[in-house]
Write an enzyme that holds these catalytic residues in place. Structure first.
Site, PDB file in Angstrom:
ATOM      1  N   ASP A   1      46.201  -0.562 -23.541  1.00 49.12           N
ATOM      2  CA  ASP A   1      44.731  -0.056 -23.023  1.00 49.12           C
ATOM      3  C   ASP A   1      43.814  -0.162 -24.280  1.00 49.12           C
ATOM      4  O   ASP A   1      44.204  -0.088 -25.346  1.00 49.12           O
ATOM      5  CB  ASP A   1      44.874   1.526 -22.574  1.00 49.12           C
TER       6      ASP A   1
ATOM      7  N   GLU B   1      41.370   5.614 -19.460  1.00 47.93           N
ATOM      8  CA  GLU B   1      40.936   7.062 -19.365  1.00 47.93           C
ATOM      9  C   GLU B   1      40.315   7.507 -18.142  1.00 47.93           C
ATOM     10  O   GLU B   1      40.272   8.711 -17.619  1.00 47.93           O
ATOM     11  CB  GLU B   1      40.169   7.462 -20.509  1.00 47.93           C
TER      12      GLU B   1
HETATM   13  C1  LIG Z   1      47.805   9.366 -21.319  1.00 52.14           C
HETATM   14  C2  LIG Z   1      46.685  10.229 -20.747  1.00 52.14           C
HETATM   15  O1  LIG Z   1      46.149  11.034 -21.493  1.00 52.14           O
HETATM   16  N1  LIG Z   1      45.958   9.814 -19.793  1.00 52.14           N
HETATM   17  C3  LIG Z   1      44.934  10.487 -18.998  1.00 52.14           C
HETATM   18  C4  LIG Z   1      44.560   9.601 -17.742  1.00 52.14           C
HETATM   19  C5  LIG Z   1      43.458  10.215 -17.207  1.00 52.14           C
HETATM   20  C6  LIG Z   1      43.290  10.071 -15.951  1.00 52.14           C
HETATM   21  C7  LIG Z   1      41.905  10.332 -15.016  1.00 52.14           C
HETATM   22  N2  LIG Z   1      40.895  10.479 -15.893  1.00 52.14           N
HETATM   23  C8  LIG Z   1      42.182  11.989 -14.780  1.00 52.14           C
HETATM   24  O2  LIG Z   1      41.875  12.912 -15.325  1.00 52.14           O
HETATM   25  O3  LIG Z   1      42.566  12.155 -13.475  1.00 52.14           O
HETATM   26  C9  LIG Z   1      45.294  11.698 -18.599  1.00 52.14           C
HETATM   27  O4  LIG Z   1      44.289  12.780 -18.674  1.00 52.14           O
HETATM   28  O5  LIG Z   1      46.439  12.150 -18.487  1.00 52.14           O
END
Ligand SMILES: CC(=O)N[C@@H](CCC[C@H](N)C(=O)O)C(=O)O
Length: 367
Positions: A71, A129
């Site tokens: 990413d 993200e």
């Molecule tokens: C690995 C990581 O931290 N991923 C994020 C992905 C975000 C997904 C989206 N923006 C949400 O909040 O639903 C995480 O916050 O887990």
């Protein structure tokens, strides 16, 4: 030609938010073009979206590819680290995507240098993200031209010691659904509450009701709320309120059932307080499910050199779930911890440079 660590420094200083990674894409493309020139390798650079890129490396005639994904987006977090390569703007690679990109670049360098005889797609994907860049890449149709037999991705974390790998045989990351709920009432002077429709009360009542939804102990679900607001002035009944959050569960279907329950609650609040509501769903990430066969193969290839922990599932989200839904895939955590844990998305998150070489070494073994 620059080294993966030099690339990290440039990327770390120039973090950009999802779908705005124009400079990042340019930096990557320039660095890869230099590699092409240096090693005299002819690869195609594909751009299915406005940002991000895919390197098509096909030394072998047949249509069989392994996909490696990094990413490329950053977070709207102001960096606190006092380092030479500190972020030059208001964003930060606080989720380690600068490391992911440098690892993938290091793998490309290795493939070019050693002319490895495997077809590989190197995917530098935007907007992990939020926004679901992985889904957008798939929806662009670019992968329809390729027979992808396996897909890999890693994510750094200081939850585990540097160099330790953590993964799982089934679900590794939760489904993550961004959800906003807005409340629409009517202003009135606080001395005349009977003339208003109190959106703050509706919001409050909704938050209180959440506790009443019974938990299913074998189907974990988190409704995390990071932001809630209502009202403008101390002496006016608020006409508007908003809650911003994310629902994490082990399957997108379970999350959808839960959202139906939320709607029932919201309808009863509407009935009671005459305050209307609107639910808006943002990115809806599938859970990341590791393929059993690829998982087994991964252990065979890696476990003699690295410590591998079976970590079960985590409630973090990852749009790699869309890729894992389509192709046999595996994702894993790569530990970065040296002394104290600060955590992903922290303004102090700063993995050591040598994590990059560890990541490259692991990916090399998977080629
Ligand atoms: C690995 C990581 O931290 N991923 C994020 C992905 C975000 C997904 C989206 N923006 C949400 O909040 O639903 C995480 O916050 O887990």
């Amino acid at each position: 030609m620059i080294s993966p660590i030099e690339l990290r420094y440039i990327l770390h200083q120039n973090p950009e938010l999802g779908f705005k990674e124009f400079k990042t894409t340019q930096i990557l493309e320039n660095a890869i073009n230099k590699l092409k020139e240096h090693y005299n390798i002819n690869v195609e650079i594909l751009k299915p979206l406005e940002t991000g890129l895919i390197i098509k490396y096909q030394p072998v005639e047949k249509n069989e590819f392994v996909l490696f994904r990094s990413d490329i987006d950053a977070l709207p977090i102001k960096e606190k680290n006092n380092i030479d390569f500190k972020s030059k703007n208001e964003n930060m690679h606080a989720c380690g995507h600068d490391i992911h990109m440098s690892i993938l670049y290091g793998l490309i360098k290795y493939a070019f240098e050693n002319k490895i005889q495997k077809n590989i797609l190197f995917l530098f994907q935007p907007a992990e993200e939020g926004g679901g860049g992985a889904k957008k890449v798939i929806d662009s149709g670019i992968f329809n031209n390729f027979n992808i037999i396996k897909a890999y991705a890693l994510h750094v974390t200081d939850e585990y010691e540097k160099g330790v790998i953590a993964t799982s045989k089934g679900v590794l990351f939760a489904s993550a659904v961004e959800i906003d709920i807005e409340f629409f009432g009517k202003n009135s002077h606080i001395a005349f509450p009977q003339d208003g429709k109190n959106a703050l009360n509706a919001l409050r009542m909704f938050l209180d009701s959440l506790e009443k939804i019974p938990n299913d102990p074998v189907k974990p679900l988190i409704y995390g709320i990071g932001k809630a607001y209502s009202g403008e002035v101390r002496n006016v009944i608020p006409a508007y309120g908003k809650i911003e959050g994310s629902i994490r569960s082990l399957s997108l279907d379970h999350t959808k059932e839960y959202i139906n329950k939320l709607e029932k609650i919201l309808n009863s609040i509407k009935e009671m307080l005459d305050v209307d509501y609107k639910i808006t769903l943002g990115s809806q990430y599938k859970e990341v499910v590791n393929d059993e066969k690829v998982y087994k193969e991964f252990l065979e290839k890696i476990e003699n050199k690295y410590k591998i922990i079976d970590c079960g599932y985590k409630m973090t989200g990852e749009d790699f779930g869309f890729i894992a839904e389509k192709y046999p895939a595996l994702m894993f955590w790569l530990g970065t911890k040296t002394n104290k844990k600060v955590g992903l998305h922290s303004p102090d998150f700063l993995p050591d440079d040598d994590v990059i070489n560890i990541g490259i070494d692991i990916f090399k073994k998977l080629c």
